[in-house]
Design a protein around this motif. Structure first.
Motif, short mmCIF file in Angstrom:
data_model
loop_
_atom_site.label_atom_id
_atom_site.label_comp_id
_atom_site.label_asym_id
_atom_site.label_seq_id
_atom_site.Cartn_x
_atom_site.Cartn_y
_atom_site.Cartn_z
N VAL A 25 0.83 -1.20 0.00
CA VAL A 25 0.00 0.00 0.00
C VAL A 25 0.87 1.25 0.00
O VAL A 25 0.67 2.16 -0.80
CB VAL A 25 -0.96 -0.01 1.22
CG1 VAL A 25 -1.69 1.32 1.35
CG2 VAL A 25 -1.96 -1.15 1.08
N SER A 28 2.98 1.61 -3.19
CA SER A 28 2.12 1.99 -4.31
C SER A 28 1.74 3.46 -4.24
O SER A 28 1.78 4.18 -5.24
CB SER A 28 0.86 1.12 -4.33
OG SER A 28 1.19 -0.23 -4.53
N CYS A 42 -3.98 -1.32 -11.46
CA CYS A 42 -3.95 -1.44 -10.00
C CYS A 42 -4.81 -2.61 -9.55
O CYS A 42 -5.93 -2.79 -10.05
CB CYS A 42 -4.45 -0.13 -9.39
SG CYS A 42 -4.51 -0.14 -7.58
N LEU A 44 -6.31 -4.25 -5.98
CA LEU A 44 -6.50 -4.15 -4.53
C LEU A 44 -6.98 -5.50 -4.02
O LEU A 44 -7.85 -6.12 -4.63
CB LEU A 44 -7.54 -3.09 -4.19
CG LEU A 44 -7.19 -1.65 -4.56
CD1 LEU A 44 -8.35 -0.73 -4.19
CD2 LEU A 44 -5.92 -1.20 -3.87
N PHE A 60 -7.23 2.48 0.80
CA PHE A 60 -7.93 1.95 -0.37
C PHE A 60 -8.76 3.04 -1.04
O PHE A 60 -8.77 3.17 -2.26
CB PHE A 60 -8.82 0.79 0.01
CG PHE A 60 -8.14 -0.55 0.04
CD1 PHE A 60 -6.76 -0.67 -0.03
CD2 PHE A 60 -8.88 -1.71 0.13
CE1 PHE A 60 -6.14 -1.90 -0.01
CE2 PHE A 60 -8.26 -2.96 0.14
CZ PHE A 60 -6.89 -3.04 0.08
N ILE A 63 -6.43 5.42 -2.85
CA ILE A 63 -5.86 4.79 -4.05
C ILE A 63 -6.92 4.69 -5.14
O ILE A 63 -6.65 4.99 -6.31
CB ILE A 63 -5.27 3.40 -3.70
CG1 ILE A 63 -3.99 3.57 -2.88
CG2 ILE A 63 -5.00 2.58 -4.97
CD1 ILE A 63 -3.45 2.29 -2.28
N GLN A 64 -8.13 4.27 -4.77
CA GLN A 64 -9.22 4.19 -5.75
C GLN A 64 -9.48 5.55 -6.38
O GLN A 64 -9.61 5.67 -7.61
CB GLN A 64 -10.50 3.69 -5.09
CG GLN A 64 -10.47 2.24 -4.71
CD GLN A 64 -11.69 1.86 -3.91
OE1 GLN A 64 -12.80 2.28 -4.20
NE2 GLN A 64 -11.50 1.05 -2.88
N ILE A 74 -8.55 -0.37 -12.44
CA ILE A 74 -8.40 -0.91 -11.09
C ILE A 74 -9.39 -2.05 -10.89
O ILE A 74 -10.54 -1.97 -11.35
CB ILE A 74 -8.60 0.20 -10.04
CG1 ILE A 74 -8.42 -0.32 -8.61
CG2 ILE A 74 -9.90 0.92 -10.23
CD1 ILE A 74 -8.39 0.77 -7.55
N ARG A 76 -10.44 -5.46 -7.95
CA ARG A 76 -10.33 -5.96 -6.60
C ARG A 76 -10.30 -7.48 -6.66
O ARG A 76 -10.99 -8.09 -7.48
CB ARG A 76 -11.55 -5.49 -5.82
CG ARG A 76 -11.64 -5.92 -4.40
CD ARG A 76 -12.84 -5.27 -3.75
NE ARG A 76 -13.97 -5.24 -4.67
CZ ARG A 76 -15.22 -5.49 -4.31
NH1 ARG A 76 -15.52 -5.79 -3.09
NH2 ARG A 76 -16.20 -5.45 -5.20
N ARG A 80 -6.26 -12.19 -0.78
CA ARG A 80 -4.96 -11.54 -0.63
C ARG A 80 -3.83 -12.55 -0.61
O ARG A 80 -2.77 -12.33 -1.20
CB ARG A 80 -4.94 -10.68 0.63
CG ARG A 80 -3.60 -9.99 0.87
CD ARG A 80 -3.55 -9.34 2.24
NE ARG A 80 -3.90 -10.23 3.33
CZ ARG A 80 -3.05 -11.08 3.91
NH1 ARG A 80 -1.81 -11.16 3.50
NH2 ARG A 80 -3.44 -11.85 4.90
N HIS A 95 -1.67 -5.97 -0.19
CA HIS A 95 -3.03 -5.45 -0.36
C HIS A 95 -3.18 -4.62 -1.62
O HIS A 95 -4.28 -4.43 -2.11
CB HIS A 95 -3.45 -4.61 0.85
CG HIS A 95 -3.66 -5.43 2.06
ND1 HIS A 95 -2.74 -5.54 3.06
CD2 HIS A 95 -4.71 -6.20 2.44
CE1 HIS A 95 -3.19 -6.33 4.00
NE2 HIS A 95 -4.39 -6.75 3.65
N CYS A 96 -2.07 -4.08 -2.11
CA CYS A 96 -2.12 -3.28 -3.33
C CYS A 96 -0.94 -3.67 -4.20
O CYS A 96 0.19 -3.75 -3.73
CB CYS A 96 -2.06 -1.79 -2.99
SG CYS A 96 -2.18 -0.73 -4.44
#
Length: 137
Positions: A25, A28, A42, A44, A60, A63-64, A74, A76, A80, A95-96
């Protein structure tokens, strides 16, 4: 698109082999701040263990927002650990994941092109953050 999970896996493996991945995270966010034009995609990742982590949710959201404002596709994923294994990271902060574009042309990677089309189609259906199920690594 029939197999977005397969295309994502191929794009991640291709980017990893060419050293075009940024994982984490904070890493990024730093790259997006320093060189936003280099980011082409990207990912997530969220799982139940971190669902109530307020700090992570704030990151998040930021970033979004950055991705939406800069036309960065992007998606999801809900696993993870699978993403973490796929990108070859043992640390917890997967996570990212960002894929940066190759020097010449972003469209040199057919898997990445398929993902961009998938994201465009999802946005046309008002799904701004589509979820993809990754195949096993």
């Amino acid at each position: 698109m029939q197999c977005p999970g397969k295309a994502l896996k191929e794009a991640l493996l291709c980017a990893q082999s060419e050293e075009r991945l940024t994982v984490g995270v904070y890493e990024s966010a730093q790259l997006m701040n320093e060189d936003p034009d280099s980011v082409s995609f990207c990912v997530l990742a969220m799982d139940e263990q971190f669902e109530w982590d307020v700090a992570l949710q704030i990151h998040f959201t930021l970033i979004q927002s950055f991705c939406f404002d800069n036309d960065i596709s992007i998606v999801r994923v809900n696993d993870r650990k699978c993403l973490q294994e796929l990108v070859g990271r043992k640390e917890e902060d997967a996570h990212c994941v960002l894929i940066t574009g190759p020097c010449e042309s972003l469209w040199d990677d057919p898997s990445l092109e398929k993902l961009h089309v998938f994201c465009e189609e999802s946005r046309a259906l008002n799904d701004w953050l589509p979820e993809i199920c990754l195949p096993e690594p």
